[in-house]
Each structure stands twice: as C-alpha cells, then as structure tokens.
Design an enzyme around this catalytic site. Structure first.
Site, mmCIF file in Angstrom:
data_model
loop_
_atom_site.group_PDB
_atom_site.id
_atom_site.type_symbol
_atom_site.label_atom_id
_atom_site.label_comp_id
_atom_site.label_asym_id
_atom_site.label_seq_id
_atom_site.Cartn_x
_atom_site.Cartn_y
_atom_site.Cartn_z
ATOM 1 N N ASP A 197 0.769 -1.238 0.000
ATOM 2 C CA ASP A 197 0.000 0.000 0.000
ATOM 3 C C ASP A 197 0.807 1.299 0.000
ATOM 4 O O ASP A 197 0.539 2.195 -0.783
ATOM 5 C CB ASP A 197 -0.937 0.007 1.207
ATOM 6 C CG ASP A 197 -2.033 -1.030 1.081
ATOM 7 O OD1 ASP A 197 -1.830 -2.011 0.356
ATOM 8 O OD2 ASP A 197 -3.082 -0.871 1.712
ATOM 9 N N CYS A 255 -2.691 -8.300 -1.746
ATOM 10 C CA CYS A 255 -4.038 -8.875 -1.621
ATOM 11 C C CYS A 255 -4.800 -8.828 -2.937
ATOM 12 O O CYS A 255 -4.727 -7.858 -3.683
ATOM 13 C CB CYS A 255 -4.804 -8.157 -0.524
ATOM 14 S SG CYS A 255 -4.114 -8.442 1.117
ATOM 15 N N SER A 314 -9.555 1.471 3.536
ATOM 16 C CA SER A 314 -8.780 0.447 2.851
ATOM 17 C C SER A 314 -9.297 0.297 1.435
ATOM 18 O O SER A 314 -10.465 0.556 1.144
ATOM 19 C CB SER A 314 -8.927 -0.883 3.603
ATOM 20 O OG SER A 314 -8.563 -1.967 2.785
#
Length: 613
Positions: free
Chosen positions: A123, A193, A515
């Site tokens: 991220d 992810c 998120s």
C-alpha cells in the site's frame, strides 16, 4: 551531455577514499566508468506482498550488470496495513509513506546513484517510492512483487480475499469452523491482496503513468512470467541511462514521462477500474513531488466523464486481479479509454515511444501477437506458497468479451458514471471522496442522522454493540493526518456494518481514509479535517446529513448561522476529540502530525512551514 551523478564519488584523485570503499563492495576499475544503479527493494517477512522479494533485487542486479551497469541494492521499510489494522499500528501506515520516500532520497543522493529500479508492492511502498522518483527526477523503472492469487474454498462460490475473512469473523451467525476455513483460505500465496485494493491499484497506475512495464499491475506474484518483468526492468534501466547520460535525452526522466497528461491518464484508469480511494491521496502527493499542477478539482472533472469499464473485488465478488490479467490487464483498459477518445496516447513510457504504440502492442483486442496472448493467459495454480515464479499455469482462453466480461467497452460499461467521485459541501469545503464502484445505486442519494464517534475504536465498539441503526450516517472524526495522527484506514467499521446487515442501510463519513478493500457508502478524506478546523468537527448527534453522489454534494442540514455559532464555541474548546482516547502518540507520530496537510493536498508535508530553513 549530463555527467553521471556517480562521478562525484568515483572520479578524481581526491575521491581515492570513496573509491576504496566502492572497491570494498566489489567494484573494479572498469566499473567506475559505468552508471551506478540503485535497486530500492522492500523485502520483509512481515508482509505477504513482500515476503518473496528477498532474492529478486539480486536477480535484477545481475541483469543490470550484464547490460553494462553497476547495481547496488538497499532496502526500505514496508508496513502491512492488514496486520496493522484495527489497533494503534495503523497510526504508522500513512506516515511510513513519507519515511519510504525520504529513505530512497537519502540513499540515492548520499551515494550519488545515477538511476533507480523500484521494487515495490504494497500500500504505502509504491506511493513512497513514486514520490521519491519524482522528487529525484533521475531515470527510474518500477517493478512490483505482483498480486496474490484469490483464495478458494468449498464454502464459497467465489474467490476469497482478506475482506471476506474480516466480514465473516464479525458475523455472529457464522460458526467458528467457517471462520477458521475462511481465515486459512483467504490469503493463499505471496503477493499483494488479490482484489483491486490499494496496492494493486497503485501498481496498475504505474503502468498508466508510463513508469512500469505492461503486466506490472496484474501478473500474479507466483507466476513464472513475472520473472521476465524483473529481468526486462534490469535491461531497460540501463538503456534509459544510456539515453539520458549518453544521448542527452531527457524525455526518459520521470517528470517528462509522468507529466500532467500522464496523471490524467492514471486517474482516468483509476476511475474506470474502480480503484481504491487511497490512490487519490497518493496521486496528489506524487504530483506535488513532481511539481505537477494536478489537484482534487482535476479528479472531480475527470470523474464526471469516465465510465466504469472494469469491476473487481471488493466491488464485485466475481473477479480478482487474476481475472483482470486474463482479460488483458491494464493496457486493455487503457485501450478502451483510448477508443473512447479520453486517453492521452502521445505520451512516452519507459518501454515504448508512445502510449499509442504500447496499446497497439499490448491490448489483446488489438494485437495478433501470440506471445502477448500467451502472456495474458497466465493464471493461478491454487497452490499455497510464499515463493515467487513458482508456477506456470495458463488459462485455456482469454477473456476478450468486452460486452459481459471483466473488462468492458465504452458501449457496454458497467456504468456511465466512473468508479470514484469527489463530493463537496458545507461539511467538506475542500472535498471528500467516495468509491462509487462499491456503492449500491439505491443509496447514491442518502439522507440520514449523524451518529458521532471521536475515533475508529469507539466506532467499532458502537457498531458491534448495535448502537448504529439503519438510516444512520456514522461520523468518525479526528482521524485525519493531523488528528489521528496518521489518517487510519476504516476497514473494520465498514466490514462490521456489512456483517450487521447495514451495508446498504447506513453511510460512513470520516476525515480518515478507507482500505482499498472497502465498499459501501463510505466517504473519506473529508477536508479540512477536524483537527484543522474542518466542519466535520462541528457535526452533532442527530444532525441531518444529505449525500447526493449524482450531484457531487454532501451537506450538513444546519443553517450557516448555527454552524458559525458552533465554530465560535469549538474555537474556545480547541479542535480536539470530545473524549479522551487511550492512544499512545509517540514523538515520531507527533513530528509527522506537525507538518501534515489535509487529505485534499495528499496529506504531504506542509512545505510552507519549512520555507526559510
């Protein structure tokens, strides 16, 4: 002709000491005439998206050396947002972006490196390295670790990811056995992810910016094809050095490639694929580092004309990144945007003379190149592993269905409204953002009663204790860059709203962020933030708030006179949470908060505070 930056420490009698140290790292006489290329790796055993990167820096290094350069590797930190989520660890996530950017600058400038290969993935690492690359403006190429395979279980008809595990855990009707099965299945391999969360969104955007190779954002971490991306990156960075230092071709520099039009391209891609709202924060920050006049108003303008051409988890359960790759990856989405007359196709990239040339070669609906078609057939093996390039499974067919497939044409878009929107109003004068791709159309206009929480922690407790009811608008404030500090992600509150059956019955507004795994009517980045005197700090329990996505507005249904009176009262109290928060704010976090701007500026440092130093 520009000199190698590295000449500062490799040439001249007075640099005998520096050369002695270079020799101690393995350099020979002939190496002092070659470009020194920094490899900014981000290997760590804390993060599944980075656990497989340990040997990949040296893989690139050997390729650089074969191509005529000198490679020197160093490492940055990497925070796993999923592991840091739901506790004070999340205070460190966004600040780590600035630390990463600074670390790359420190290492590259301290050692006078001539170019950089950025090996990123998750991220804050890709954004931090992107900020550094545009700050330094020397030849650069990005190559990420790649996405994780989607999880598989007999208990679900769709692929799993991290969010599924979070939602099922908060569902009181789910058995412990089912929760355990989801936990074991959701994240089966190394890689970022598997949905279109922040990490994958940013790695896709580096392709649109022109700073990464085709397939960077979508080729699975486990697939053997990804090795070629690393090898090609090593050869390409040496070629970029030759063009800049040997031919005085400054078109290869990151600020020449990632200019205003390129930022528009990246944002249009983001809107078209329904990427994470965090990408807005990071693109704004990168633009400031590159001195590109690209701001939230530009994003608002683009969001009104770009349709949604791709839908991926968490916005839809059917598709994950492995499906995006099978459908042709990012260059197929860019191709659809180009045919719709939106994309700037005259821009150079690190691998092609123009985006138009790259699309012609890499868009599976435009090329007959069998090698390209084979490349995009790379698929998952379904074998749990932490090893890169460990499988070579291929789909039998491509997904080139632009009417009903993962990636759509303009004519068959998922919606004519793009996947991201900027809202303005008296509660967020400088704007706030929402991922419309994850919002059910039935609640694009929503009016509800404010339910105030002074922290994410208290919001989680309130949701789990059934204090939030259908029709409420959950307000979580003092979680912005200054107020948190660190602008926490709100994945647990949104996941728990879903598990309580309130995903389509409530909204959430915060000066924090979300998120990339978030969906639902979740509005973040409210600017100015509460700690900076933003109107979100003036909202009271029970106030009516009207959200109108089609008209891009969000307003507190309170008179200007009442708001002014509340502001006078709040000024006297000070802009701080109404309740004491058991939160340890360290010196490092206080230093970050001191200089942090609100989200509409990318939460970067307030440079005005540093002028004159």
């Amino acid at each position: 002709m520009p000199d190698y930056r590295s000449k500062t420490s490799t040439q001249g009698r007075n640099m005998a000491g520096a050369r002695a140290l270079w020799r101690a790292t393995g350099m020979k006489d002939e190496d002092f005439k070659k470009p020194i290329i920094a490899i900014a790796n981000s290997f760590t055993q804390f993060v599944p998206g980075h656990v497989h990167l340990k040997d990949l820096g040296q893989l690139v290094a050997r390729e650089i050396e074969r191509a005529g350069g000198v490679a020197k590797e160093f490492n940055t930190i990497a925070v796993d947002d999923g592991i840091a989520m739901g506790h004070d660890g999340m205070l460190y996530s966004l600040p780590s972006r600035e630390i990463i950017a600074d670390a790359v600058e420190y290492m590259v400038n301290a050692h006078c490196a001539d170019a950089i290969v950025c090996i990123s993935n998750c991220d804050k690492i890709t954004p931090g390295m992107l900020m550094a690359a545009l700050r330094l403006n020397i030849p650069v190429i990005f190559v990420s670790g790649g996405p994780m395979e989607a999880g598989k279980t007999k208990l679900a008809s769709h692929g799993l990811d991290l969010v599924d595990a979070m939602v099922i855990a908060a569902d009181s009707s789910a058995s412990d056995e089912k929760v355990a099965e989801y936990e074991r299945s959701a994240c089966p391999t190394c890689g970022s992810c598997s949905g279109m969360f922040t990490a994958n969104s940013m790695n896709c955007l580096t392709e649109a910016l022109g700073l990464a190779l085709p397939g960077n954002g979508s080729t699975l971490a486990t697939h053997a094809d990804r090795e070629q991306l690393f090898l090609t990156a090593g050869r390409t960075i040496v070629e970029l050095c030759k063009r800049y230092y040997g031919e005085n071709d400054d078109s290869v520099l990151p600020r020449s490639i990632a200019n205003f039009k390129a930022f528009e391209n990246a944002m249009m891609l983001d809107i078209a694929m329904g990427g994470s709202t965090n990408t807005i924060l990071h693109l704004l920050a990168a633009a400031q580092e590159g001195e590109v006049a690209f701001d939230l108003r530009d994003i608002d303008r683009l969001s009104r004309k770009v349709p949604q051409l791709c839908k991926v988890a968490p916005n839809i359960q059917k598709y994950h990144m492995e499906d995006v790759h099978r459908a042709g990856g990012i260059f197929s989405i860019l191709g659809s945007l180009a045919r719709g007359g939106l994309l700037h196709t005259d821009l150079p990239t690190v691998h092609s003379r123009s985006m138009e040339e790259a699309i012609a070669k890499w868009d599976i609906t435009q090329t007959d190149d069998e090698a390209v078609h084979t490349f995009f057939k790379a698929g998952p093996a379904g074998i749990p592993t932490q090893t890169a390039f460990s499988q070579s499974t291929r789909w039998e067919t491509l997904d080139d269905d632009r009417e009903n497939g993962c990636i759509r044409s303009f004519e068959h878009a998922y919606s004519q409204e793009g996947g991201l929107a900027v809202l303005y109003g008296n509660i967020a004068l400088d704007g706030c953002v929402v991922k419309t791709a994850g919002v059910d159309e039935s609640i694009h206009v929503f009016e509800g009663n404010a339910k105030i929480f002074e922290s994410q922690d208290s919001a989680v407790r309130g949701i789990l204790a059934d204090e939030v009811k259908a029709g409420d608008i959950v307000i979580i404030r003092y979680e912005g860059p200054k107020g948190g500090p660190g602008m926490q992600e709100m994945l647990y509150p949104t996941s728990y709203l879903k598990s309580k059956g309130l995903g389509k019955a409530c909204a959430l507004l915060t000066d924090g962020r979300f998120s990339g795994g978030t969906s639902g009517l979740s509005i973040g980045h409210a600017s100015p933030e509460a700690a900076a005197g933003g109107a979100i700090g003036l909202v009271r329990d029970g106030d009516k708030v009207l959200i109108d996505i089609p008209n891009r507005s969000i307003n507190l249904q309170v008179s200007d006179e009442e708001l002014a009176a509340r502001r006078v009262e709040q000024d006297k109290k000070g802009w701080k949470p109404a309740e004491v928060r058991p939160r340890k704010v360290t010196t490092a976090l206080k230093a970050y908060a001191l200089l942090a701007t609100s989200a509409d500026k990318g939460a970067v440092r307030n440079k005005a505070m540093l002028e004159g130093l």
